[in-house]
Design a protein around this motif. Structure first.
Motif, PDB file in Angstrom:
ATOM      1  N   GLY A  51       0.804  -1.211   0.000  1.00  0.00           N
ATOM      2  CA  GLY A  51       0.000   0.000   0.000  1.00  0.00           C
ATOM      3  C   GLY A  51       0.839   1.263   0.000  1.00  0.00           C
ATOM      4  N   GLU A  52       0.470   2.210   0.867  1.00  0.00           N
ATOM      5  CA  GLU A  52       1.162   3.499   0.912  1.00  0.00           C
ATOM      6  C   GLU A  52       2.390   3.489   1.821  1.00  0.00           C
ATOM      7  N   SER A  53       2.754   2.320   2.345  1.00  0.00           N
ATOM      8  CA  SER A  53       3.844   2.243   3.323  1.00  0.00           C
ATOM      9  C   SER A  53       5.033   1.459   2.804  1.00  0.00           C
ATOM     10  N   GLU A  54       6.219   1.852   3.279  1.00  0.00           N
ATOM     11  CA  GLU A  54       7.429   1.053   3.121  1.00  0.00           C
ATOM     12  C   GLU A  54       7.552   0.162   4.352  1.00  0.00           C
ATOM     13  N   TRP A  55       8.229  -1.008   4.201  1.00  0.00           N
ATOM     14  CA  TRP A  55       8.302  -1.977   5.290  1.00  0.00           C
ATOM     15  C   TRP A  55       9.693  -2.602   5.349  1.00  0.00           C
ATOM     16  N   ILE A  56      10.112  -2.956   6.560  1.00  0.00           N
ATOM     17  CA  ILE A  56      11.261  -3.834   6.746  1.00  0.00           C
ATOM     18  C   ILE A  56      10.753  -5.123   7.380  1.00  0.00           C
ATOM     19  N   VAL A  57      11.082  -6.248   6.744  1.00  0.00           N
ATOM     20  CA  VAL A  57      10.756  -7.567   7.284  1.00  0.00           C
ATOM     21  C   VAL A  57      11.932  -8.012   8.133  1.00  0.00           C
ATOM     22  N   LEU A  58      11.697  -8.180   9.433  1.00  0.00           N
ATOM     23  CA  LEU A  58      12.756  -8.439  10.408  1.00  0.00           C
ATOM     24  C   LEU A  58      12.442  -9.733  11.158  1.00  0.00           C
ATOM     25  N   PRO A  59      13.223 -10.792  10.975  1.00  0.00           N
ATOM     26  CA  PRO A  59      12.975 -12.017  11.735  1.00  0.00           C
ATOM     27  C   PRO A  59      13.193 -11.809  13.236  1.00  0.00           C
ATOM     28  N   LEU A  60      12.200 -12.196  14.028  1.00  0.00           N
ATOM     29  CA  LEU A  60      12.349 -12.234  15.489  1.00  0.00           C
ATOM     30  C   LEU A  60      12.841 -13.601  15.920  1.00  0.00           C
ATOM     31  N   SER A  61      12.343 -14.650  15.275  1.00  0.00           N
ATOM     32  CA  SER A  61      12.851 -16.012  15.456  1.00  0.00           C
ATOM     33  C   SER A  61      12.580 -16.775  14.174  1.00  0.00           C
ATOM     34  N   GLY A  62      13.564 -17.559  13.755  1.00  0.00           N
ATOM     35  CA  GLY A  62      13.423 -18.295  12.508  1.00  0.00           C
ATOM     36  C   GLY A  62      13.858 -17.490  11.308  1.00  0.00           C
ATOM     37  N   GLY A  63      13.841 -18.152  10.150  1.00  0.00           N
ATOM     38  CA  GLY A  63      14.217 -17.517   8.897  1.00  0.00           C
ATOM     39  C   GLY A  63      13.092 -17.619   7.891  1.00  0.00           C
ATOM     40  N   CYS A  64      13.245 -16.925   6.757  1.00  0.00           N
ATOM     41  CA  CYS A  64      12.178 -16.913   5.758  1.00  0.00           C
ATOM     42  C   CYS A  64      12.735 -16.442   4.423  1.00  0.00           C
ATOM     43  N   THR A  65      11.913 -16.560   3.403  1.00  0.00           N
ATOM     44  CA  THR A  65      12.189 -15.905   2.132  1.00  0.00           C
ATOM     45  C   THR A  65      11.168 -14.788   1.947  1.00  0.00           C
ATOM     46  N   VAL A  66      11.611 -13.711   1.325  1.00  0.00           N
ATOM     47  CA  VAL A  66      10.749 -12.559   1.071  1.00  0.00           C
ATOM     48  C   VAL A  66      10.760 -12.288  -0.428  1.00  0.00           C
ATOM     49  N   ALA A  67       9.620 -12.469  -1.074  1.00  0.00           N
ATOM     50  CA  ALA A  67       9.486 -12.220  -2.502  1.00  0.00           C
ATOM     51  C   ALA A  67       8.750 -10.903  -2.709  1.00  0.00           C
ATOM     52  N   VAL A  68       9.293 -10.058  -3.571  1.00  0.00           N
ATOM     53  CA  VAL A  68       8.733  -8.726  -3.799  1.00  0.00           C
ATOM     54  C   VAL A  68       8.416  -8.572  -5.277  1.00  0.00           C
TER      55      VAL A  68
END
Length: 318
Positions: A51-68
């Motif tokens: 939407g109208e926001s920018e974001w940072i995806v930050l792991p608190l526990s575990g890992g992930c993939t981020v597709a944009v």
């Protein structure tokens, strides 16, 4: 909703849909700052529009993939084009610095985790669309702030450059400022109390702020901490004294905030998310006049020997 519950949201009370926590401008009553906590089971996946926001995806526990992916068909044959980042993550917020991903406004994002985990999405309404990027853990500036029982550790993964500092410090965003703070058990942080609720060029920036807490267990028992926000004479004259536990948030639209107090034996973590209306992305604060003198005592004392709890891993700097 009374004043205390308006600004202190205990764990679970701000859950919404897929999010264990969902704070956004509409339910916070302000204009810019957002924070979501996403919990994924092994093999879990979640997608959302920025939407109208920018974001940072930050792991608190575990890992992930981020597709944009940008919205709409852009590639050959109408297929969307985009980028994907693999985040190693960490076991917990008390175990190490993590890598992260920046995703811009006006995009579609997919988060998937093979092993499951918990992920913070720190957001800010903004006007510029910056490129999606990967932030390696090795490039996160880890700062030890204060001394004695005011010692704490700050992981400046999304910090704004200090006044007069290096423009390359932190990570480029349009509006978003975000950092992690770890306070050893028994110490005070966010001290001296300070504020950033007025726009005073070169002296103070106007920023809304979210504090999200996690508290380390000790002897198999959960811990707690305390957060104070006192009226500054601006805005809503926010007045909060909250007992905080893991998963709680405190919203700070204005006011002197601090101290954040960690109970003895229980290290306290908080994630700060800030954004505001100023044209410049900067963190300029004003100390409370009754308590700012404490900074003058810090050179006389050593930093708490329990810090750093951990350091950023070696690697190529950003």
């Amino acid at each position: 909703m009374n004043a205390e519950s308006t600004f202190h949201r205990p764990a679970g009370t701000a859950a919404d849909g897929p999010y264990a926590l969902d704070i956004h401008p509409k339910n916070a009553g302000w204009g810019y700052s957002s924070l979501r906590v996403l919990e994924l089971p092994p093999g879990g996946h979640h997608s959302f529009a920025t939407g109208e926001s920018e974001w940072i995806v930050l792991p608190l526990s575990g890992g992930c993939t981020v597709a944009v992916d940008p919205p709409g068909p852009n590639g050959p044959g109408g297929a969307p084009t985009g980028e994907e980042f693999a985040l190693t993550g960490r076991d917990s917020v008390f175990s190490g610095v993590t890598d992260f991903a920046y995703v811009p406004r006006d995009a579609h994002v997919g988060i998937a985790s093979e092993s499951g985990g918990r992920f913070a999405l720190t957001g800010a309404r903004c006007s510029r669309r910056l490129p999606a990027r990967y932030g390696p853990a090795s490039s996160v500036p880890v700062e030890l702030r204060g001394t004695g029982n005011c010692s704490r550790q700050v992981n400046n993964f999304g910090a704004a450059a200090p006044a007069g500092g290096d423009d390359d410090y932190g990570f480029e965003c349009d509006k978003l400022i975000a950092v992690e703070v770890i306070t050893p058990g028994g110490n005070w942080s966010s001290y001296p109390p300070h504020k950033h609720d007025e726009c005073r060029p070169g002296e103070e920036s106007e920023l809304e702020e979210i504090y999200y807490f996690e508290i380390a267990e000790a002897n198999g028992r959960p811990g707690l901490g305390y957060q104070r926000v006192s009226p500054s004479g601006h805005g809503q004259n926010t007045d909060v004294l909250a007992e905080v536990r893991g998963g709680d948030v405190v919203l700070i639209p204005d006011g002197w905030h601090g101290p954040s107090i960690a109970a003895p034996g229980h290290d306290m973590y908080y994630l700060n998310v800030m954004a505001g209306p100023g044209e410049a992305r900067e963190w300029l604060i004003c100390d409370h006049p009754d308590h700012g003198w404490i900074r003058g005592t810090w050179p006389e004392q050593p930093v708490d020997p329990r810090l750093p709890l951990y350091s950023a891993p070696a690697g190529e700097a950003r």
